[in-house]
Scaffold this motif. Structure first.
Motif, mmCIF file in Angstrom:
data_model
loop_
_atom_site.group_PDB
_atom_site.id
_atom_site.type_symbol
_atom_site.label_atom_id
_atom_site.label_comp_id
_atom_site.label_asym_id
_atom_site.label_seq_id
_atom_site.Cartn_x
_atom_site.Cartn_y
_atom_site.Cartn_z
ATOM 1 N N GLY A 117 0.814 -1.214 0.000
ATOM 2 C CA GLY A 117 0.000 0.000 0.000
ATOM 3 C C GLY A 117 0.840 1.251 0.000
ATOM 4 O O GLY A 117 0.468 2.264 -0.602
ATOM 5 N N GLU A 118 1.989 1.196 0.658
ATOM 6 C CA GLU A 118 2.859 2.365 0.724
ATOM 7 C C GLU A 118 3.377 2.741 -0.656
ATOM 8 O O GLU A 118 3.386 3.918 -1.045
ATOM 9 N N SER A 119 3.794 1.741 -1.461
ATOM 10 C CA SER A 119 4.295 2.004 -2.805
ATOM 11 C C SER A 119 3.194 2.547 -3.702
ATOM 12 O O SER A 119 3.409 3.452 -4.503
ATOM 13 N N LYS A 120 1.994 2.011 -3.570
ATOM 14 C CA LYS A 120 0.868 2.506 -4.351
ATOM 15 C C LYS A 120 0.569 3.952 -4.010
ATOM 16 O O LYS A 120 0.271 4.768 -4.882
ATOM 17 N N GLN A 121 0.660 4.262 -2.741
ATOM 18 C CA GLN A 121 0.367 5.630 -2.304
ATOM 19 C C GLN A 121 1.341 6.617 -2.925
ATOM 20 O O GLN A 121 0.956 7.697 -3.377
ATOM 21 N N VAL A 122 2.616 6.225 -2.979
ATOM 22 C CA VAL A 122 3.630 7.096 -3.588
ATOM 23 C C VAL A 122 3.334 7.296 -5.079
ATOM 24 O O VAL A 122 3.418 8.414 -5.602
ATOM 25 N N LEU A 123 2.947 6.197 -5.763
ATOM 26 C CA LEU A 123 2.643 6.303 -7.184
ATOM 27 C C LEU A 123 1.405 7.159 -7.426
ATOM 28 O O LEU A 123 1.357 7.940 -8.379
#
Length: 388
Positions: A117-123
């Motif tokens: 979820g953290e990587s998706k949030q950054v994207l």
């Protein structure tokens, strides 16, 4: 040349027993900055080599010895070597503990293609934060948005074409895209696809570049060429200069025998003006320009500079070219060769490009008189006075 399990590398070109691939054409992996593009290219490479099943781990190494085990070992070595050759040293360090191609492939996927979820949030933040600016063309901005959408799609979050189109339009919020946005809203909603938008943006970008190129060519002053001291043109000897003084007039007192910078009257005026305030000096300078400034050629304002052998000062008919400008309280008269006068409304500085000894250099003309509608005159006499 080095040989490894039936495979060789020659000048960055990877060769296996049956095929040859130029790995030098593949940009080296340099972290998440280019991981997605690198992975796409390597996937195509391994698929064409028919070893993708070994790389992604779907085909394990056979337990029994023989041709099948040797074939797997060869494929693994080919993939392993291909990845090492297309990675920077720092990236190789990160996977140095891996012993098979599938371990490298999996570790890189965890590092740069995480579905957390953290990587998706950054994207998502990047996706909604992209805005067109002077460093990114509108076409490049759209491609960046599409790439971010594709990365989110690879993580299981699909962004449809309508959302991508809306995101691109919202990134073009500067005033120069106002007409483009209005024209796009007039397009039938069923035809507002990303393909059409990209085509429109490419057309807009080409027309904008052509328009800016024409504007710069029209608005910019054309450069002149001169030789500096020590340039290709040899300096005159003292005897030649003395002979030249006998036939040319001083621009200050109009007498022969000396030049303006050596004029006795000029030195007297400078001594007499010491202690006076700036307003008095400006008034005196303006009065002097009324009496002695001459121009050989004048005409309609244009975009060219004319080398004028008769002008005693630089003159310009374009107020928009001045970087520093002082308006006269009373316009000054400038005598023209035909005995008439034109009026100078002020004086200032102009920057332009000059070809000096074969190199284009930005220079600054000072004390350039502004006369609306006049030709742009470059005084050769001033150039002569300064030793050119």
């Amino acid at each position: 040349m080095t040989t490894t399990s039936g495979a060789t590398t020659v000048n960055n070109t990877f060769v296996n027993s049956t095929k040859k691939f130029d790995t030098a054409a593949i940009s080296k992996l340099n972290g998440d900055e280019n991981y997605r593009v690198w992975r796409m290219r390597m996937t195509s490479l391994f698929t064409s080599m028919k070893i993708m099943d070994i790389v992604n781990g779907s085909k394990s190494r056979p337990t029994t010895t023989g041709d099948t085990q040797d074939k797997w070992d060869t494929g693994n070595t080919d993939a392993f070597t291909s990845m090492l050759l297309t990675m920077t040293d720092s990236e190789v360090e990160k996977i140095s503990s891996c012993t098979t191609a599938s371990e490298i492939w999996g570790k890189l996927s965890i590092m740069y293609q995480s579905t957390s979820g953290e990587s998706k949030q950054v994207l998502f933040q990047k996706f909604y934060g992209v805005m067109e600016d002077h460093f990114h063309s509108p076409v490049r901005t759209m491609c960046e948005i599409q790439n971010l959408a594709a990365q989110l799609g690879s993580m299981g979050t699909q962004i449809d074409d309508d959302a991508i189109v809306a995101r691109v339009i919202s990134s073009l919020m500067s005033e120069r895209f106002r007409q483009f946005r209005e024209a796009w809203r007039s397009v039938d909603s069923t035809k507002q696809t990303s393909a059409l938008l990209l085509s429109r943006l490419k057309t807009w970008e080409l027309e904008d570049e052509e328009s800016n190129g024409s504007k710069k060519k029209t608005e910019s002053s054309k450069a002149f060429s001169a030789n500096q001291k020590g340039g290709n043109k040899p300096r005159k000897s003292k005897e030649e200069i003395a002979q030249l003084k006998k036939t040319t007039k001083c621009h200050n007192c109009q007498k022969v025998g000396h030049w303006s910078r050596e004029c006795p009257d000029k030195k007297k005026n400078q001594n007499a003006s010491n202690g006076q305030d700036s307003n008095a000096n400006q008034s005196k300078q303006q009065h002097s320009s009324q009496q002695q400034t001459k121009a050989y050629m004048a005409g309609e304002s244009n975009n060219e500079w004319v080398n004028d052998s008769g002008a005693t000062s630089h003159c310009c008919g374009r107020l928009d070219w001045y970087t520093d400008y002082i308006k006269f309280t009373t316009p000054s008269k400038i005598e023209i060769a035909n005995g008439t006068y034109m009026l100078a409304e002020g004086v200032g500085k102009i920057k332009l490009q000059a070809l000096i000894s074969g190199t284009w250099t930005e220079i600054e003309l000072i004390n350039v008189f502004y006369s609306p509608g006049s030709a742009n005159l470059f005084s050769e006499n001033l150039l002569l006075d300064r030793g050119f």
